[in-house]
Design a protein around this motif. Structure first.
Motif, PDB file in Angstrom:
ATOM      1  N   LEU A 133      -4.054   2.737   4.741  1.00 43.19           N
ATOM      2  CA  LEU A 133      -3.824   4.321   4.755  1.00 43.19           C
ATOM      3  C   LEU A 133      -4.950   5.034   5.483  1.00 43.19           C
ATOM      4  N   THR A 134      -6.374   4.829   4.819  1.00 46.71           N
ATOM      5  CA  THR A 134      -7.364   5.342   5.434  1.00 46.71           C
ATOM      6  C   THR A 134      -7.745   5.504   6.677  1.00 46.71           C
ATOM      7  N   SER A 135      -7.102   4.594   7.675  1.00 50.53           N
ATOM      8  CA  SER A 135      -7.479   4.551   9.015  1.00 50.53           C
ATOM      9  C   SER A 135      -6.822   5.596   9.763  1.00 50.53           C
ATOM     10  N   GLY A 136      -5.565   6.155   9.194  1.00 52.21           N
ATOM     11  CA  GLY A 136      -4.978   7.207   9.834  1.00 52.21           C
ATOM     12  C   GLY A 136      -4.220   7.013  10.944  1.00 52.21           C
ATOM     13  N   ARG A 137      -4.234   5.483  11.487  1.00 50.93           N
ATOM     14  CA  ARG A 137      -3.427   5.234  12.777  1.00 50.93           C
ATOM     15  C   ARG A 137      -1.949   5.227  12.615  1.00 50.93           C
ATOM     16  N   LEU A 138      -1.370   4.965  11.399  1.00 48.91           N
ATOM     17  CA  LEU A 138       0.168   4.976  11.079  1.00 48.91           C
ATOM     18  C   LEU A 138       0.514   6.196  10.512  1.00 48.91           C
ATOM     19  N   ASN A 139       0.414   7.303  11.171  1.00 50.57           N
ATOM     20  CA  ASN A 139       0.689   8.519  10.197  1.00 50.57           C
ATOM     21  C   ASN A 139       1.738   9.431  11.007  1.00 50.57           C
ATOM     22  N   PRO A 140       2.937   9.249  10.116  1.00 54.21           N
ATOM     23  CA  PRO A 140       3.202   8.733   8.811  1.00 54.21           C
ATOM     24  C   PRO A 140       3.562   7.058   8.957  1.00 54.21           C
ATOM     25  N   PRO A 141       3.343   6.328   7.903  1.00 53.62           N
ATOM     26  CA  PRO A 141       3.935   5.010   7.927  1.00 53.62           C
ATOM     27  C   PRO A 141       5.243   5.246   7.512  1.00 53.62           C
ATOM     28  N   ASP A 142       5.861   4.078   7.515  1.00 58.14           N
ATOM     29  CA  ASP A 142       7.542   4.084   7.074  1.00 58.14           C
ATOM     30  C   ASP A 142       7.260   3.795   5.449  1.00 58.14           C
ATOM     31  N   ILE A 143       6.392   3.132   5.144  1.00 60.16           N
ATOM     32  CA  ILE A 143       6.277   2.860   3.815  1.00 60.16           C
ATOM     33  C   ILE A 143       4.748   2.456   3.542  1.00 60.16           C
ATOM     34  N   CYS A 144       4.579   2.460   2.145  1.00 56.61           N
ATOM     35  CA  CYS A 144       3.007   2.320   1.667  1.00 56.61           C
ATOM     36  C   CYS A 144       3.228   0.982   0.788  1.00 56.61           C
TER      37      CYS A 144
END
Length: 260
Positions: A135-146
């Motif tokens: 999450l901290t990379s910010g590359r999937l913002n927003p992710p579908d799920i965490c």
């Protein structure tokens, strides 16, 4: 032409900082995002692509254990089971029969089929690719799920945070092997928080420690859980629950005297 509303973005770095402060997590919190087109996945900055086939458990672990951002298609996964859970292969009759599991995880063909039918999976045909990233990379913002890996003690506080307001009883199942269907399969399919006991494959190939459980949930639910946990902490209820061994109230209940 009607313009589509862009998806809500989150301060993913702040989310992870809060989680680590509240729960003292050992494992990197990651995101999963599905893509309708391979080109969309490949456009993610600094994404890695496998040079050999892997299990989905290994792909997920590259983000959670190594901190990598990795993208895959169905061709990058080792078999139909891994592909079908995330909707990259059809859940057809051959898949539902589960013949490969007879005499391995199940004693009869009927048992194997029942297990396959019980799996929560992403419907086939919606997506062509998947990416995982911290999450901290910010590359999937927003992710579908965490994905949050945590011990039982950490996990119950996370669940308490989810239930602090808008209480709902959570009911989760255990399919046994292919428990990734209990976590990311179910969360991707339903959009609801999904708890699992990581299975043999997740621990052997994905490196999940014995003491960790897995919660998969959309980012908005994670924000809700953090807000709830912060209020719990203000109320004196936070992790670790008993940092110095048996708490005083438990000792008192056992008739222990505090006088020297």
């Amino acid at each position: 032409m009607q313009q589509q509303t862009p998806p809500e973005q989150f301060d993913l770095g702040a989310i992870v900082a809060d989680l680590n402060n509240l729960l003292r997590l050992k494992t990197t919190v990651i995101g999963i995002k599905m893509f309708a087109r391979v080109e969309e996945m490949e456009a993610i900055p600094k994404i890695r692509r496998p040079s050999a086939v892997h299990t989905t458990d290994q792909i997920v672990s590259m983000a959670s254990r190594l901190g990598w951002t990795v993208g895959i298609t169905g061709d990058d996964l080792v078999g139909a089971q891994c592909r079908a859970v995330i909707g990259l292969a059809p859940q057809d009759e051959k898949w539902l029969a589960g013949e490969n599991y007879v005499g391995v995880w199940h004693g009869t063909a009927e048992d194997a089929r029942k297990r396959q039918e019980a799996l929560d999976v992403v419907p086939y045909g919606q997506y062509q690719a998947m990416a995982v990233s911290p999450l901290t990379s910010g590359r999937l913002n927003p992710p579908d799920i965490c994905l949050v890996y945590a011990t039982p003690g950490q996990m119950i506080i996370l669940i308490n945070g989810l239930q602090y307001t808008g209480y709902k009883k959570f009911e989760w199942g255990v399919v046994g092997e292919t428990a990734c269907a209990d976590s990311w399969g179910r969360a991707l399919k339903t959009g609801e928080p999904s708890l699992s006991l990581p299975c043999f494959a997740e621990r052997r190939y994905g490196g999940v420690p014995d003491e960790e459980m897995l919660m998969a949930l959309p980012p908005a639910y994670l924000v809700k859980a953090i807000a709830g946990m912060k209020q719990l902490a203000k109320n004196g209820l936070r992790y670790p629950i008993a940092p110095y061994g048996i708490q005083a109230d438990v000792r008192a209940g056992m008739g222990v005297s505090y006088k020297k």
